[in-house]
Design an enzyme around this catalytic site. Structure first.
Site, PDB file in Angstrom:
ATOM      1  N   THR A 202      31.021  46.054  37.363  1.00 21.20           N
ATOM      2  CA  THR A 202      30.300  44.843  37.782  1.00 21.20           C
ATOM      3  C   THR A 202      28.877  44.881  37.274  1.00 21.20           C
ATOM      4  OG1 THR A 202      31.506  44.966  39.844  1.00 21.20           O
ATOM      5  CG2 THR A 202      29.513  43.602  39.853  1.00 21.20           C
ATOM      6  N   ARG A 230      42.888  39.037  45.448  1.00 24.64           N
ATOM      7  CA  ARG A 230      41.967  40.063  45.947  1.00 24.64           C
ATOM      8  C   ARG A 230      40.517  39.713  45.569  1.00 24.64           C
ATOM      9  NH1 ARG A 230      37.954  43.619  43.546  1.00 24.64           N
ATOM     10  NH2 ARG A 230      37.715  45.398  44.931  1.00 24.64           N
ATOM     11  N   VAL A 231      39.638  39.840  46.530  1.00 22.87           N
ATOM     12  CA  VAL A 231      38.211  39.614  46.290  1.00 22.87           C
ATOM     13  C   VAL A 231      37.473  40.886  46.693  1.00 22.87           C
ATOM     14  CG1 VAL A 231      36.200  38.301  47.097  1.00 22.87           C
ATOM     15  CG2 VAL A 231      38.350  37.113  46.627  1.00 22.87           C
ATOM     16  N   GLY A 232      36.542  41.301  45.852  1.00 24.34           N
ATOM     17  CA  GLY A 232      35.775  42.516  46.152  1.00 24.34           C
ATOM     18  C   GLY A 232      34.448  42.198  46.809  1.00 24.34           C
ATOM     19  N   ASP A 233      33.512  43.112  46.647  1.00 25.07           N
ATOM     20  CA  ASP A 233      32.192  42.959  47.280  1.00 25.07           C
ATOM     21  C   ASP A 233      31.270  42.002  46.528  1.00 25.07           C
ATOM     22  OD1 ASP A 233      32.229  44.814  45.148  1.00 25.07           O
ATOM     23  OD2 ASP A 233      30.293  45.606  45.756  1.00 25.07           O
ATOM     24  N   GLY A 254      31.356  49.169  41.688  1.00 20.48           N
ATOM     25  CA  GLY A 254      32.342  50.157  42.103  1.00 20.48           C
ATOM     26  C   GLY A 254      33.382  49.541  43.020  1.00 20.48           C
ATOM     27  N   GLY A 256      34.841  47.745  45.582  1.00 23.65           N
ATOM     28  CA  GLY A 256      34.248  46.770  46.482  1.00 23.65           C
ATOM     29  C   GLY A 256      34.641  46.941  47.936  1.00 23.65           C
TER      30      GLY A 256
END
Ligand code: GLY
Length: 341
Positions: A202, A230-233, A254, A256
């Site tokens: 990211t 899926r969604v990360g940070d 990294g 998330g």
């Protein structure tokens, strides 16, 4: 007015006058002004160096930090050789490239898009969410619809190279996200993903402009070959990015899920509010991830970078290999972050 109240008012006024007089004397004669290193831009990873150049063009002309970070992260978003951001990002396990991004300015304004498809510059859509809607987050089809209604063109973000890597991964379809562990033995041909150092980079960027105002941006195609949806940070304000114009900003890269659990970037900013320097604040956040699951933390990468209002910056990561790119009037550098392992 009672005598007592009058007395209090008089004594407060006279002591304020005395203090002000002393203060003026001290300021003019003895006290040096705090040194503020601004403008400045910092970003995650080595490729942040090129992104910083675009941000610096705006900062050097006394532009706003939020404009600088948007312009900066658009560079890797458009780079097809970067498989973790924007155009050319690796798809999810069903073959869709879905992007997550968010942006924040000096007034706590923020905008975010989650699981956005078909638009290279997710960060600019996030900025429009911030500026043109009463909302903070738009997701999936709604985010795409909003982008198209605002003049963005529908594109195919899956490049032949990324499609090839996805098809290779599909042969085993081993769902075991492990990220950016540079010192790990890695054979790209045999083990195209998840697990390689290319997996999960990211870009998070923070800037302070000539007026001393802060802005931040974060954008990614997320974990390669992730579950669809899926969604990360990265698009979550407080997790992947946080900016508080009184204190500083922080952003992460990294895995998330581990960053979301500790609301990582907000945590780093709050630790700076309590007096920690940027590096120490990032380190404390990384330690929280380890404390929750020491064994898991050995196998994954998470890194934070942070910038405070003096223009001091720092980074800390779980694993070796994380880097921070910095551009200011004093330097144009890429530093290896300290790490726990
Ligand atoms: N840090 C980005 C992600 O987990 O998607």
């Amino acid at each position: 007015m009672s005598t007592r109240r009058k007395f209090l008012q008089t004594s407060v006024l006279s002591s304020a006058a005395v203090l002000t007089g002393k203060q003026i004397l001290a300021d003019t004669i003895a006290l040096p002004k705090p040194v503020v290193n601004t403008p400045i831009v910092i970003s995650t990873w080595d490729f942040g160096k090129t992104a910083n150049i675009a941000a610096w063009e705006i900062l050097a002309q006394k532009g706003r930090a939020v404009d600088a970070v948007e312009a900066g992260v658009r560079i890797p978003e458009a780079d097809p050789t970067n498989h973790t951001i924007g155009y050319g990002g690796y798809p999810d396990r069903d073959g869709y490239v879905t992007l997550d991004a968010c942006i924040m300015d000096e007034f706590y304004n923020c905008g975010s898009v989650m699981a956005l498809q078909h638009i290279t510059h997710a960060i600019s859509v996030a900025r429009l969410v911030m500026e043109k809607t009463p909302h903070i987050v738009l997701a999936g089809d709604g985010a795409l619809q909003f982008a198209l209604a605002n003049g963005f063109k529908k594109e195919n973000l899956l490049t032949p190279e990324s499609e090839k890597a996805w098809k290779e991964w599909m042969k085993k379809a081993k769902y075991e996200p492990e990220m950016n562990i540079e010192n790990r033995l890695y054979d790209k041909d045999k083990d195209p993903m998840p697990g390689g150092p290319d997996n999960h980079d990211t870009i998070g960027m923070l800037a302070m402009d000539a007026k001393g105002n802060l802005g931040g941006a974060c954008t990614t195609s997320g974990m390669a070959f992730k579950m669809h949806g899926r969604v990360g940070d990265s698009p979550i304000i407080g997790a992947g990015l946080y900016v508080d114009n009184e204190i500083g900003g922080a952003t992460s890269s990294g895995v998330g899920e581990e960053v979301i659990r500790i609301v990582g970037s907000h945590l780093v900013v709050e630790l700076m509010r309590q007096g920690l320097k940027p590096e120490a604040a990032c380190k404390e956040a990384v330690q929280r991830i380890i404390k929750r699951n020491p064994e898991k933390s050995k196998k994954i990468q998470v890194g934070f970078v942070a910038l405070n209002k003096k223009g001091e910056y720092g980074a800390y990561a779980l694993q070796k290999g994380f880097t921070i790119s910095v551009r200011s009037n004093k330097e144009e550098s890429v530093y290896a972050s300290k790490s726990v392992y």
